[in-house]
Design a protein around this motif. Structure first.
Motif, mmCIF file in Angstrom:
data_model
loop_
_atom_site.group_PDB
_atom_site.id
_atom_site.type_symbol
_atom_site.label_atom_id
_atom_site.label_comp_id
_atom_site.label_asym_id
_atom_site.label_seq_id
_atom_site.Cartn_x
_atom_site.Cartn_y
_atom_site.Cartn_z
ATOM 1 N N GLU A 168 0.999 -1.295 0.074
ATOM 2 C CA GLU A 168 -0.134 -0.152 -0.130
ATOM 3 C C GLU A 168 0.723 1.327 -0.140
ATOM 4 O OE1 GLU A 168 -2.836 0.120 3.206
ATOM 5 O OE2 GLU A 168 -3.104 2.324 3.035
ATOM 6 N N GLU A 169 2.099 1.271 0.730
ATOM 7 C CA GLU A 169 2.759 2.395 0.615
ATOM 8 C C GLU A 169 4.093 2.685 -0.394
ATOM 9 O OE1 GLU A 169 5.395 3.202 4.005
ATOM 10 O OE2 GLU A 169 5.886 1.214 4.231
ATOM 11 N N ALA A 170 3.847 1.486 -1.309
ATOM 12 C CA ALA A 170 4.637 1.546 -2.367
ATOM 13 C C ALA A 170 4.719 2.830 -3.313
ATOM 14 C CB ALA A 170 4.881 0.323 -2.985
ATOM 15 N N ASP A 171 5.619 3.319 -3.709
ATOM 16 C CA ASP A 171 5.498 4.154 -4.902
ATOM 17 C C ASP A 171 5.557 3.345 -6.224
ATOM 18 O OD1 ASP A 171 5.389 6.715 -3.286
ATOM 19 O OD2 ASP A 171 7.669 6.598 -2.985
ATOM 20 N N LEU A 172 6.457 2.635 -6.173
ATOM 21 C CA LEU A 172 6.826 1.569 -7.129
ATOM 22 C C LEU A 172 6.681 0.243 -6.778
ATOM 23 C CD1 LEU A 172 10.037 2.805 -8.569
ATOM 24 C CD2 LEU A 172 7.976 2.926 -9.866
ATOM 25 N N ILE A 173 5.676 -0.709 -7.095
ATOM 26 C CA ILE A 173 5.604 -2.079 -6.829
ATOM 27 C C ILE A 173 6.256 -2.766 -7.828
ATOM 28 C CG2 ILE A 173 4.221 -4.296 -6.741
ATOM 29 C CD1 ILE A 173 2.111 -2.215 -5.425
ATOM 30 N N VAL A 174 7.421 -3.438 -7.516
ATOM 31 C CA VAL A 174 8.398 -4.058 -8.234
ATOM 32 C C VAL A 174 8.383 -5.689 -8.300
ATOM 33 C CG1 VAL A 174 10.693 -4.439 -9.175
ATOM 34 C CG2 VAL A 174 10.097 -2.387 -8.147
ATOM 35 N N ILE A 175 7.548 -6.136 -9.280
ATOM 36 C CA ILE A 175 7.506 -7.785 -9.640
ATOM 37 C C ILE A 175 8.790 -8.211 -9.863
ATOM 38 C CG2 ILE A 175 6.310 -9.483 -10.535
ATOM 39 C CD1 ILE A 175 3.980 -7.828 -11.156
ATOM 40 N N ASN A 176 9.429 -8.942 -8.991
ATOM 41 C CA ASN A 176 10.661 -9.484 -9.113
ATOM 42 C C ASN A 176 10.792 -11.038 -9.796
ATOM 43 O OD1 ASN A 176 13.620 -9.661 -9.244
ATOM 44 N ND2 ASN A 176 13.782 -10.357 -7.083
ATOM 45 N N LYS A 177 11.630 -11.574 -10.054
ATOM 46 C CA LYS A 177 11.578 -13.101 -10.212
ATOM 47 C C LYS A 177 10.944 -13.368 -11.589
ATOM 48 C CE LYS A 177 12.671 -14.070 -5.376
ATOM 49 N NZ LYS A 177 12.487 -14.918 -4.236
#
Ligand SMILES: Nc1nc2c(ncn2[C@@H]2O[C@H](COP(=O)(O)OP(=O)(O)OP(=O)(O)O)[C@@H](O)[C@H]2O)c(=O)[nH]1
Ligand SMILES: [Mg+2]
Length: 374
Positions: free
Chosen positions: A159-168
């Motif tokens: 919720e607090e992410a500016d950027l959600i980074v889907i890794n892997k």
């Protein structure tokens, strides 16, 4: 502060095992190759950290804040930045918060901006996601999950992410990634979504460019129920241990780590402990600084050697960092049993336990909390 011009401060968050340290190492290498000086800051609830050993083995100036999270040890975070400034004069700081930590905007980046805005320019907050774990948590696929209060922390991180980074993204098909992206966008429409593989390098340029110079938005930080947050953290068991290993001739460090991890995995699965992250390093007492690193990020995966040692070694230090949803006593029993198993399988090996702590993280009490920055 020692700095005369503004240094960049980049924080890479995300749940336990999402790939933060792997990404920090990749970003640090990229920046170093461009001639920038980097200073890395690791953090943990306990002492003797695998992440610090791993990043230092790669040659990066790294300070650690053990024994509590950034938000509760804000002054230690500033002190660590000062120490790095004095020794390495970094142009860029990259900080990895504890993977069970949330509310970083209100308790870390907003206070940094208000109190040290002349020293730091703060990047947008990135929060990494392991897609296999996330598909289960969003109910899109079956598989082991954590209790609801642990998932509260997981969702608050997003919720607090500016950027959600889907890794892997190397691990899952395009169709599974598309389903996950859709779920994330539906639940967290404010965040920008990025897709990467820290391991094979996919998408890293676009993400790194985005955090190299973009600003962090201002405004109201999210609301957090600290009772639920504390209960969620306290459902996790934490174990950090170090041991000195030696043999009259030499032993295969990679094979030994694999054997230890596999044995631990079995023990923990038998006890119904949901592994969030088991990570171990073996650092030879002599050598050029290479170390072996092994990780296990969920019960039904395999322990992966993310760094290997090229040759057998005569002696070295083992560090075990284990986080799972279970009682600390269960983790302790599992680690003791795995070491005992190793002693039986390798009678030539001497294993001397140097440090062992196992506990549940305490209630987070942030040094500062700025709910709104204009
Ligand atoms: N397949 C794949 N594995 C990855 C990738 N990035 C990281 N990993 C693996 O995921 C595991 C956990 O990575 P870390 O970087 O230690 O994760 P972390 O978020 O720092 O974990 P904590 O510090 O314990 O919260 C390791 O085995 C990594 O090699 C990726 O892009 N693809
Ligand atoms: Mg890490």
């Amino acid at each position: 502060m020692f700095m005369t011009t503004k240094a960049r401060y980049i924080m890479i968050g995300g749940f336990l095992g999402a790939g933060k340290t792997t990404s920090v190492a990749k970003l640090a290498r990229r920046l170093t190759d461009r001639g920038l000086r980097v200073g890395l800051i690791t953090n943990d609830q306990g002492n003797e950290l695998v992440d610090t050993a791993m990043l230092r083995s790669r040659g990066f100036a790294t300070e650690e804040i053990p024994g509590g999270c950034f938000c509760c040890r804000f002054n230690s975070l500033v002190d660590a930045a000062d120490r790095l400034s004095a020794s390495a004069r970094p142009d860029v700081f990259i900080a990895e918060p504890v993977g069970s930590c949330t509310d970083l905007v209100a308790t870390v980046t907003y206070p940094l901006r208000r109190m040290y805005g002349d020293s730091f320019s703060i990047a947008p907050l990135s929060v990494l996601v392991d897609p296999v774990r996330a598909l289960r948590i969003f109910g899109l696929e079956p598989g082991g999950k954590f209790s609801e209060k642990v998932l509260y922390i997981y969702r608050k991180q997003l919720e607090e992410a500016d950027l959600i980074v889907i890794n892997k993204c190397d691990l899952v098909s395009d169709a599974r990634l598309a389903a996950l992206r859709q779920a994330i966008m539906a639940n967290f429409p404010e965040a920008e979504l990025v897709q990467i593989s820290a391991r094979d390098g996919t998408g890293l340029d676009a993400w790194f460019d985005r955090i190299a110079d973009g600003g962090q938005p201002s405004g109201s930080a999210m609301e957090v129920d600290y009772e639920t947050y504390a209960d969620g953290e306290a459902l996790l068991g934490w174990l950090n241990c170090t041991a000195q290993l030696s043999a009259p001739d030499s032993f295969e460090a990679n094979a030994l780590l694999t054997q230890l991890a596999t044995h631990l995995q079995q023990q923990l699965s038998n006890q119904g402990a949901e592994v969030a992250h088991l990570k171990m390093t073996l650092s030879p007492d002599v050598g050029l600084g290479d170390i072996a690193v092994i990780n296990l990020v969920r019960n039904d995966f395999i322990p992966e050697l993310s760094q290997e040692l090229p040759d057998p070694i005569a002696s070295g230090q083992l560090i075990v960092n284990l986080r799972a949803e279970s009682s600390p006593g269960t983790l302790n029993n599992a680690v003791q049993a795995a070491l005992e198993h190793c002693r039986r399988e390798h009678p030539e090996l001497t294993i001397v336990l140097e440090h062992l702590e196992h506990f549940r993280p305490g209630k987070p009490t942030p040094t500062h909390r700025i709910a709104n920055l204009t």
